[in-house]
Design a protein around this motif. Structure first.
Motif, PDB file in Angstrom:
ATOM      1  N   ALA A 492       0.711  -1.139   0.095  1.00 48.34           N
ATOM      2  CA  ALA A 492      -0.252  -0.358   0.149  1.00 48.34           C
ATOM      3  C   ALA A 492       0.709   1.055  -0.095  1.00 48.34           C
ATOM      4  O   ALA A 492       0.372   2.028  -0.331  1.00 48.34           O
ATOM      5  N   VAL A 493       1.671   1.209   0.558  1.00 43.64           N
ATOM      6  CA  VAL A 493       3.116   2.773   0.691  1.00 43.64           C
ATOM      7  C   VAL A 493       3.603   2.244  -1.029  1.00 43.64           C
ATOM      8  O   VAL A 493       4.753   2.781  -1.130  1.00 43.64           O
ATOM      9  N   GLY A 494       3.667   1.340  -1.192  1.00 40.94           N
ATOM     10  CA  GLY A 494       4.858   0.953  -3.212  1.00 40.94           C
ATOM     11  C   GLY A 494       5.707   0.269  -2.761  1.00 40.94           C
ATOM     12  O   GLY A 494       7.284   0.025  -3.686  1.00 40.94           O
ATOM     13  N   LYS A 529       5.755   3.451 -12.782  1.00 44.62           N
ATOM     14  CA  LYS A 529       4.889   4.546 -13.051  1.00 44.62           C
ATOM     15  C   LYS A 529       3.568   4.070 -13.073  1.00 44.62           C
ATOM     16  O   LYS A 529       2.970   5.472 -13.401  1.00 44.62           O
ATOM     17  N   ASN A 530       3.225   2.537 -13.344  1.00 41.57           N
ATOM     18  CA  ASN A 530       1.445   3.085 -13.779  1.00 41.57           C
ATOM     19  C   ASN A 530       0.753   2.436 -11.669  1.00 41.57           C
ATOM     20  O   ASN A 530      -0.162   2.159 -12.177  1.00 41.57           O
ATOM     21  N   TRP A 531       1.285   2.499 -10.728  1.00 45.90           N
ATOM     22  CA  TRP A 531       1.211   1.658  -9.581  1.00 45.90           C
ATOM     23  C   TRP A 531       0.075   3.278  -9.624  1.00 45.90           C
ATOM     24  O   TRP A 531       0.877   3.998  -9.141  1.00 45.90           O
ATOM     25  N   LYS A 532      -0.645   2.555  -8.495  1.00 43.80           N
ATOM     26  CA  LYS A 532      -1.882   3.412  -8.350  1.00 43.80           C
ATOM     27  C   LYS A 532      -1.994   2.547  -6.529  1.00 43.80           C
ATOM     28  O   LYS A 532      -1.995   2.127  -6.829  1.00 43.80           O
ATOM     29  N   PRO A 533      -2.203   3.240  -4.796  1.00 47.07           N
ATOM     30  CA  PRO A 533      -2.026   2.603  -4.568  1.00 47.07           C
ATOM     31  C   PRO A 533      -3.876   2.792  -4.127  1.00 47.07           C
ATOM     32  O   PRO A 533      -4.494   2.875  -4.820  1.00 47.07           O
TER      33      PRO A 533
END
Length: 575
Positions: A492-494, A529-533
């Protein structure tokens, strides 16, 4: 107690005052029928009670508190019982871990704000132990812990069954048709047939062992069954001892030293304790101001002999452990490893307290010379999949999976897992690695006990009972399997765990403390680059505070602003 000692009592800032303030403090407490000689000049002992009807493990604590009070009175103190938030692992949603830090805050503020000279903590269910010790550590008064004790061993169809551990087995048997729903329901009462917490070496029992190994209980406290009359005797004697601790000014910080924490890590390895100990011990250390880090659990604990044949890492149950000699017998076997300078609440070391201990059943407690495993404890693995580490309990894992490479089968959330795990079209076989994301401290939020994912039905039907599983979640101390937990940083924090895709190759190598995602750094950078929480959907109250301030698993998942002691001084008068 002499007047010279009386002036040193913290409670006299309330009950010893003259004029209006003293009148108010004394007058209102007298409405409960207490004569002035009980609280004016005697140590006031706060009994922190986590009794609640929605915390079944602690349902007997009213009686236990009375036993403590009897001891306090006998020793010349004045006991005052007070409630705090009680966390029942079995009922509370979404997870008790979400509220551990809140409960610790209520303990801290309840102790600081009231006229207590010392504290007795009544602990039992999983999170009640660390939350109470964390809160008390922040205030740092003389403190003793009375664990509530495990249930009596369950019996079903002529065999011993252990709370928690056999739930997972029974659930798999129902799924594959080996057990009927009627038998499953019958097992419920058979498993939980007396007062007390889990009868296995789950998290509750691990926490009881932890506080005894830290030196916070009288000797032998951790294994006495809740239904055994000797539990009340221990509570009575603890009530007597806490009054003496006030006279000796034995603060909690004088017991919770670096050596005590190392002893607890070593003893957890010896008994095959829960991976949850990592989070709780780190949080307690942070509150008292002792430097402990994730690597310590591997460096100090992973080379210790594993001595206790208890579920989920063995055959027996906590009741058997008590009859076999309890923790003092294990301490005696481990005396060559433990620190001899760390004192316990009775003023003696763990080793001194266990000199007369004996092993009465070597089927249950093995000797250090002939252990169940030469190396137990908790292993910490690191790699590009979790730079800050993940943990695994080797004694509860499958030896053939400790070095393994397989394709990832990814579940983005716990809801995604539940929706697809038994789908006949799920592309999975026993060589795969199950990956569960977004179940860490922030991602769930609260870091639930879902890391021991049940295997797909079609895998269970092949007779396979274990697969490699990886997540940023926790798992119940009663659970088992080759399960990598607490991956940090979390999804959840990348953290990199959040970037794993179906089909990626994951390599685990516990012996070499390695966990590696076979994806190039360049590819991971593109995915990032495409990751979203995930949108958690919380925007108010304690949960929002928790999400904004909780630390990662490798730091104990406490709230960042609660690190370090705050002391027992009250900043302002109320009148």
């Amino acid at each position: 107690m002499t007047s010279e000692n009386t002036t040193k009592l913290r409670s006299q800032d309330w009950f010893g005052k003259e004029g209006k303030d003293g009148f108010i403090y004394r007058s209102w407490i007298k409405n409960q029928g207490y004569p002035a000689h009980q609280f004016k000049g005697k140590p006031v002992i706060g009994i922190c009670n986590t009794w609640s009807e929605v915390t079944p493990c602690n349902g007997h604590f009213r009686e236990l508190a009375q036993s403590v009070k009897n001891g306090v009175y006998e020793a010349g103190g004045f006991p005052l019982e007070f409630p705090v938030m009680s966390l029942g692992e079995t009922l509370i949603r979404p997870t008790a871990m979400l509220y551990r830090n809140l409960a610790a805050m209520t303990v801290e503020e309840s102790i600081r704000g009231n006229p207590f000279d010392a504290i007795v903590l009544l602990t039992g269910c999983d999170k009640t132990t660390p939350s109470l010790v964390m809160g008390a550590a922040s205030v740092d008064l003389p403190t003793i812990v009375v664990p509530g004790g495990p249930m009596l061993s369950g019996r079903f169809q002529g065999k011993a069954i252990g709370s928690g551990t056999d739930v997972w087995r029974f659930a798999d048997d129902v799924k594959t048709g080996k057990m009927t729903l009627e038998e499953f329901e019958d097992a419920e009462a058979c498993m939980s047939r007396s007062i007390g917490h889990c009868s296995t070496m789950g998290t509750a029992s691990t926490m009881a062992v932890m506080v005894e190994a830290l030196g916070l209980t009288l000797p032998g406290a951790s294994a006495i069954p809740a239904a055994d009359s000797r539990k009340k005797v221990l509570a009575h004697m603890s009530g007597m001892r806490i009054v003496e601790m006030v006279k000796e000014n034995m603060l909690l910080s004088s017991v919770l030293t670096r050596e005590a924490f190392e002893n607890a890590i070593m003893m957890n390895a010896a008994v095959g304790g829960s991976t949850n100990l990592v989070l709780h011990l780190l949080a307690i250390a942070g509150r008292i101001g002792v430097e402990v880090d994730l690597e310590d659990f591997d460096k100090i604990g992973s080379k210790m002999p594993f001595l206790l044949n208890l579920m989920p890492s063995g055959k027996y149950l906590m009741e058997d452990f008590y009859y076999a000699g309890g923790l003092p017998a294990v301490i005696k076997e481990m005396s060559g490893f433990l620190h001899k300078t760390a004192i316990t609440v009775n003023g003696k070391s763990l080793i001194d307290n266990s000199k007369g201990a004996k092993i009465w059943n070597e089927e249950v407690i093995a000797t250090a010379e002939n252990p169940i495993l030469r190396e137990g404890g908790i292993a910490v693995v690191k790699g590009n999949l979790c730079e800050n580490g993940a943990v695994i309990k080797p004694s509860a894992a499958s030896a053939h999976l400790m070095q393994h490479t397989g394709k990832a089968v990814v579940f983005e959330t716990i809801e995604d897992y539940h929706a697809r795990i038994d789908d006949p079209d799920l592309e999975v076989d026993e060589t795969c690695v199950l990956v569960l994301k977004n179940v860490g401290p922030k991602g769930y939020p609260g870091m639930p006990e879902v890391g021991n994912m049940q295997l797909p039905k079609k895998i269970l039907e092949k007779g396979i009972t274990d697969m490699v599983r990886i997540s940023d979640a926790r798992m119940s101390g009663t659970a088992y399997g080759t399960v990598f937990l607490h991956a940090s940083p979390e999804s959840a924090v990348g953290g990199t765990l959040g970037l794993v895709q179906n089909g990626d190759l994951i390599e685990v190598d516990v012996h070499n403390r390695k966990i590696h995602l076979h994806v190039s750094d360049e590819e991971l950078a593109e995915r990032r680059k495409n990751w979203k929480p995930v949108d958690l959907g919380y925007n108010r109250g304690y949960v929002q505070l928790y999400i904004n301030t909780v630390t990662q698993a490798d730091k104990g998942a406490d709230l960042d602003f609660l690190a370090g002691k705050s002391g027992h001084e009250v900043q302002r008068e109320s009148h």
